[in-house]
Design a protein around this motif. Sequence first.
Motif, mmCIF file in Angstrom:
data_model
loop_
_atom_site.group_PDB
_atom_site.id
_atom_site.type_symbol
_atom_site.label_atom_id
_atom_site.label_comp_id
_atom_site.label_asym_id
_atom_site.label_seq_id
_atom_site.Cartn_x
_atom_site.Cartn_y
_atom_site.Cartn_z
ATOM 1 N N CYS A 57 26.465 -25.720 2.743
ATOM 2 C CA CYS A 57 27.751 -25.886 2.073
ATOM 3 C C CYS A 57 27.675 -25.571 0.581
ATOM 4 O O CYS A 57 28.682 -25.596 -0.120
ATOM 5 C CB CYS A 57 28.263 -27.319 2.227
ATOM 6 N N GLY A 58 26.479 -25.338 0.128
ATOM 7 C CA GLY A 58 26.298 -25.243 -1.318
ATOM 8 C C GLY A 58 26.496 -23.858 -1.875
ATOM 9 O O GLY A 58 25.952 -23.554 -2.937
ATOM 10 N N GLY A 59 27.175 -23.022 -1.178
ATOM 11 C CA GLY A 59 27.365 -21.673 -1.692
ATOM 12 C C GLY A 59 26.506 -20.678 -0.953
ATOM 13 O O GLY A 59 25.705 -21.051 -0.092
ATOM 14 N N ALA A 60 26.688 -19.423 -1.305
ATOM 15 C CA ALA A 60 26.021 -18.346 -0.583
ATOM 16 C C ALA A 60 24.503 -18.497 -0.664
ATOM 17 O O ALA A 60 23.931 -18.655 -1.745
ATOM 18 C CB ALA A 60 26.433 -16.999 -1.154
ATOM 19 N N LEU A 61 23.883 -18.449 0.488
ATOM 20 C CA LEU A 61 22.433 -18.556 0.549
ATOM 21 C C LEU A 61 21.804 -17.179 0.569
ATOM 22 O O LEU A 61 22.394 -16.226 1.074
ATOM 23 C CB LEU A 61 22.026 -19.305 1.814
ATOM 24 N N PRO A 62 20.604 -17.068 0.044
ATOM 25 C CA PRO A 62 19.891 -15.791 0.176
ATOM 26 C C PRO A 62 19.711 -15.460 1.654
ATOM 27 O O PRO A 62 19.597 -16.362 2.493
ATOM 28 C CB PRO A 62 18.534 -16.058 -0.474
#
Lengths: 432, 432, 432, 432
Positions: B127-132
């Motif tokens: 949920c914390g934003g786009a992941l690598p």
Amino acid sequence: MEQAGLRAESVDAMALPEQLVRCRQATLDLVEGLTEADATVQSMDDASPAKWHLAHTTWFFEEFVLGAYLPTHQPVDPRYRFLFNSYYEAVGPRQPRPLRGMLTRPSLAEIVDYRCRVDDGLERLLCGGALPEAALALIELGIQHEQQHQELILTDLLHLFSMNPLRPAYRVAATAAADGGTVAVAASHAAWIGFDGGCFRVGHTGSGFSFDCERPAHQVMLVPYALASRPVTNREWLDFIADGGYRTPSLWLSDGWARVRAEDWQAPLYWEQRDRHWLQMTLAGERPLDLDAPVAHLSYFEADAYARWAGARLPTEFEWEAAARAQPVAGNFASSGLFRTRPASRDGQAPLRQLYGDVWEWTSSAYAAYPGFRTAAGAVGEYNGKFMCGQYVLRGGSCATPDGHLRATYRNFFYPHQRWQFSGLRLARDRG
Amino acid sequence: MEQAGLRAESVDAMALPEQLVRCRQATLDLVEGLTEADATVQSMDDASPAKWHLAHTTWFFEEFVLGAYLPTHQPVDPRYRFLFNSYYEAVGPRQPRPLRGMLTRPSLAEIVDYRCRVDDGLERLLCGGALPEAALALIELGIQHEQQHQELILTDLLHLFSMNPLRPAYRVAATAAADGGTVAVAASHAAWIGFDGGCFRVGHTGSGFSFDCERPAHQVMLVPYALASRPVTNREWLDFIADGGYRTPSLWLSDGWARVRAEDWQAPLYWEQRDRHWLQMTLAGERPLDLDAPVAHLSYFEADAYARWAGARLPTEFEWEAAARAQPVAGNFASSGLFRTRPASRDGQAPLRQLYGDVWEWTSSAYAAYPGFRTAAGAVGEYNGKFMCGQYVLRGGSCATPDGHLRATYRNFFYPHQRWQFSGLRLARDRG
Amino acid sequence: MEQAGLRAESVDAMALPEQLVRCRQATLDLVEGLTEADATVQSMDDASPAKWHLAHTTWFFEEFVLGAYLPTHQPVDPRYRFLFNSYYEAVGPRQPRPLRGMLTRPSLAEIVDYRCRVDDGLERLLCGGALPEAALALIELGIQHEQQHQELILTDLLHLFSMNPLRPAYRVAATAAADGGTVAVAASHAAWIGFDGGCFRVGHTGSGFSFDCERPAHQVMLVPYALASRPVTNREWLDFIADGGYRTPSLWLSDGWARVRAEDWQAPLYWEQRDRHWLQMTLAGERPLDLDAPVAHLSYFEADAYARWAGARLPTEFEWEAAARAQPVAGNFASSGLFRTRPASRDGQAPLRQLYGDVWEWTSSAYAAYPGFRTAAGAVGEYNGKFMCGQYVLRGGSCATPDGHLRATYRNFFYPHQRWQFSGLRLARDRG
Amino acid sequence: MEQAGLRAESVDAMALPEQLVRCRQATLDLVEGLTEADATVQSMDDASPAKWHLAHTTWFFEEFVLGAYLPTHQPVDPRYRFLFNSYYEAVGPRQPRPLRGMLTRPSLAEIVDYRCRVDDGLERLLCGGALPEAALALIELGIQHEQQHQELILTDLLHLFSMNPLRPAYRVAATAAADGGTVAVAASHAAWIGFDGGCFRVGHTGSGFSFDCERPAHQVMLVPYALASRPVTNREWLDFIADGGYRTPSLWLSDGWARVRAEDWQAPLYWEQRDRHWLQMTLAGERPLDLDAPVAHLSYFEADAYARWAGARLPTEFEWEAAARAQPVAGNFASSGLFRTRPASRDGQAPLRQLYGDVWEWTSSAYAAYPGFRTAAGAVGEYNGKFMCGQYVLRGGSCATPDGHLRATYRNFFYPHQRWQFSGLRLARDRG
């Protein structure tokens, strides 16, 4: 009619008697100078006594040739069928493999006599008129079989003598002579020799002898690859050791690492460090390590770990075969009398040096049946097929292999932990 | 950036969170109804306790995902790194495999709590934003990894319960329901389905997930061959037994025959004869043998011996894959809740029945690297590569494999003596 | 009529029912707080799961008492005869000892229920009128037998928890309380207490219970000897370690030295050195070593080596018995709730301190039959006699022995390599 | 000054040189006719090659006598200290026991030469003037030590030849002669010979040689007992077999029954049933079982089980010694050249027949130190003391024991499972 797995049509019936006599004599020559004890003791389950090799190769002819084609033949001693059968279930029960060393009797002299009497039978058979092709094929198989055991006599003796703190030498004199013939030179840096990919025909097709496992010839796809111009040397192996090769789990197959720890491997078999110098047990006794000679007595696990450490990989058996096919079968075989690896000579012109002889080269190929593989009918069908599980293919022959025994399609095989053969490696890598 | 062996670009980042939640829940569902003891005991070195599987799959996410991509994450318990690391040498030392059953603590409830806390971390991460891409790839790998352990939970519990003379059932009710859905019919005679030879592309190429060992795709040459229309059944296996299959050395690989004698094999694992009837231990307790269902719990040695007895052979993994590619991935997987093999249904239209599900099918292919194979960087690179020695490839999944986990290129692998998986065979032969 | 080996005449039939109830309850008390898993796992072949102990002691009553004397008794579960028979060949086949930990079912609750139902049967039997003496003797034997297993429950749990890197505690609270009651004082130097030689009567003669192996009483000749006033302490053991005790072959029996090297012994079982401090795994978890407490968890080999190092020897079992007979049976038994050894208290007046309780003291006497020894008729005759080979006698009881279980003639016995009991030593020497 | 364990004052310095020469020659006589291989192979860990016995007994003199008392002595070969040290930790590292059979070199001739050179040293020493008592004591110990190995040469060769399916004979001719001297008579029913109880002095007291383990003499209490008038015969053992002795667990010690099942014992070692007749491997090759001769090649477990089956028991070593003390030391020893047991002769007058010679008689006494036992100082102190664990005492000597080696106080000892010695039993029982 042809038996599956035996290709009788190819036998040169004219040359066979002489080949047979030469082969049988060569085996006897190998035990010259051994004591009765040297020839009798079994140093581990994997090895067999020299005397047992002498008898077993003889039993092979008696059982499969005389028993089938010389009706007048009486077994030299009916109990030998039990004593000297190796693993032929169809022939019957046998002396358990780990107990081959219990046979202090029959004596070496009695075994030599056994050999003579079977040789006599073979001579009678060969002089008795045209033999069926199948009989000729079995005699040829017997010769090739005996050559395999000639190599084992040497490797098994080396193991036996290595267990003796006195480090006895098998053949010092012969070795010294052979040594003299070699101008030891520092091995030059190995080069990468590139090969094209594509569809290649592998396996045996010619008219000469081949084992069933080399057939049928078939096509395989190869991607472009490169092979090192020579095998890895002892000097290079010292780098691997110095870099912690034997202490770095990430370099090893899982089963290999388990073996390293269980048996506390720190160097190839037969290496010993004394006063900061490395010695190696050889058939000429304990000797300083020859740094430029190919490293020998490696397990598959070690060969594979080294390749990973070097940023390379092992070749497949077909990469090896495709590259080897064009080269003459020549190298440091047993006839040199050296019985150990030696540095590549300067004057070789072939791009791939020491491809034949010196060391059997581990490949990454599991020993498996070729498409369409058929075993021979009868007990002799157990020769190769039933061992196609858990073993890896080695190619090229070694310094203990009889001259003339090898060819490009030849497949040797051992379990990945086994180290007592003259087994080494040549690096491979992908191209482009 | 992509890690070798992990193909992040292919991950469907949208679907991942839901897949993750479903997968994690499915594992918990499997231990529903187990006692604390059922979930803790280890019945042999090859098997692991259910509780350990629950924890290890969680540790996998914690170690490789949270540890690398969620900087705020504090280890739930630093000692779990030791307890629940399976075989990752690069991560560090670990509870010895044969001692996984000593861990009566932490309790099952504590492990479930551990799962929750790592799940929370994963949710926060997602949920914390786009992941690598690499993080997404590792999460996907974690899901696939956990699915593999879902199957092992079932097979390991079956082994555990088989060691108990009370023959406890894991899931009777579910099984009964599933049983009801099957109209048991006598298996018809298997037909031979022919396939052309030629050059085929094998290995994974699509956009979905695959393990590193399924790549790179490459070309292989096949000679024309035929596969049996269905796996060998229990009824057929009884013929093999009745014909002395387990007493005839000529049918067996050398290592296989040694195993037969050493462990006195007389039937597949989990079979027991009582009052002249054959029973089979299943996850529903001991049951009469279903004669028309595929035979399961075979070693490679047994599968190979049967094929020889039947005048056939095992397929190579590429013969299997070339034939399977055209068929939909459907069959008797774990979602049926049956957890054992069942007879082929009448209404299937595919020429090759039960190709997926029911039993993993032994192939004659040693588990080896594909040309150009690369392991991932870091500890996760130990996932598959280091096991490429001494094992054989099985294809097709089983009645214990989670739905959606399989594909035509999927390679499972076990040692040739291992029998506790749902492993069976489909015959193959050359086509003249 | 009396059975050989069971002395029924001595049973106090009035007290028996109450003793039985107390004993049965005490066993249940020991498993209070264990998880189902704690009670099920078997940590080594020598140990058994707590649940198995609960069931086996119950089976003993069911098999030998209810089965013989309560005709209306129906087996609670006929399969328990197989599951919970320990080693009684005359009763029939049984769950192999190394597989006792496979029994995740029946559950702990089911075993507790089994206990209740057998207890009910015993109550019915005892209330049903005068029982034959032989029945009373068997009930008394069952009580003593169960007390032996109470000690084993503790020692087996300690071993199980020691295999867990989390080092769980069995009973912290109880321990703390007990700890408080002890004023730890530095153990004073051990004194030598001299005893006369001569002809002594040993073995059991009184009217109370004794095992068959304690009888018949008979005379032995002793030469004058001395015993140390207290057992060897942990502090003294550290001196042995520091002096290279575990690296000096001349101190050890040949079999002992082989064991030291094979298992790399460097300290007593359960000792661990961390940051130069010695910790000891106890039933209260890992604790700093109590230097003045008697050393425990020694093999016979270690005890014997220490004695040699100290210029002394181990006492014979008869030297121990002759010295102990005059002393009251009191000491640090299981009722303290401490479950580990503690320093000798200051206020003891007896010349021989800690003779009872704390640690079982290894003697130099092989466990053997007394002259005239007879086993009981029937299966119960297997109780002791068949173990009279290869084991050594220990005397005096330990901190895990139930109060009231010991007496001066009591003979415990273990193999010389076993260490998981609370086994220590007291030095002896010749006099004059 | 006397070393503890060596009693120098008793040595007859005049007789010693001649005894030494005779003993050394007797050992050489034993290997007469062996091949180099016969003398080199080790057939199991418990046995040693004849060549190794020849060398080890020589090393014993070189290490302990020449090394200490002949300053001019140079080690014949410094490496022999490693090769031929048996178990003396204080001397240093040594060839591992299981690898004694690897020593194909030095040759038998070299070992014989080694013997000559050490014999020369001993002769020089003995001619060089009065020797310290301690030196004389060590020479006497060396003679006794060599006699023990003379017996082992015979028993180890029997084991070796028994592993050979050809069943070679060690000495046929000598045996035939010896056979002729025996009038085989059916063994009469054994009688019970009674002995009084009381306090007896046991252990060695006289002036002749004794091993440290026979000392000090001390008093033991015996209860009245009876011994059988002769050892158990092969005929009686057949009754035990026919009555299911090897299939009845209640007859066996627990460890014994485990061994029976693990090794599938069905008869004494070296027995083989062929066409319903029993044969026995002997040093004269395979022979029909002599029904009236004492049964040999029993483990303690078998001897103990037989005694239980017969309603009797084994004697203690002190019961045996008290009974034997009055009898002359005479019997079927190695000098007969028979090397196997023979029926009791008719004309013996002693109530206890065959007490000496024929078979070592297992006693129920664990091999342990006598009260006040002291080992010798130095490496030679390892001779007996460190083996006092887990073994049982045998008394009386056998048909392979050198004449003159035995006495009533002589204690031989073996592990309870060992069977390759000429070990049998004589029954005992309580009296009154």
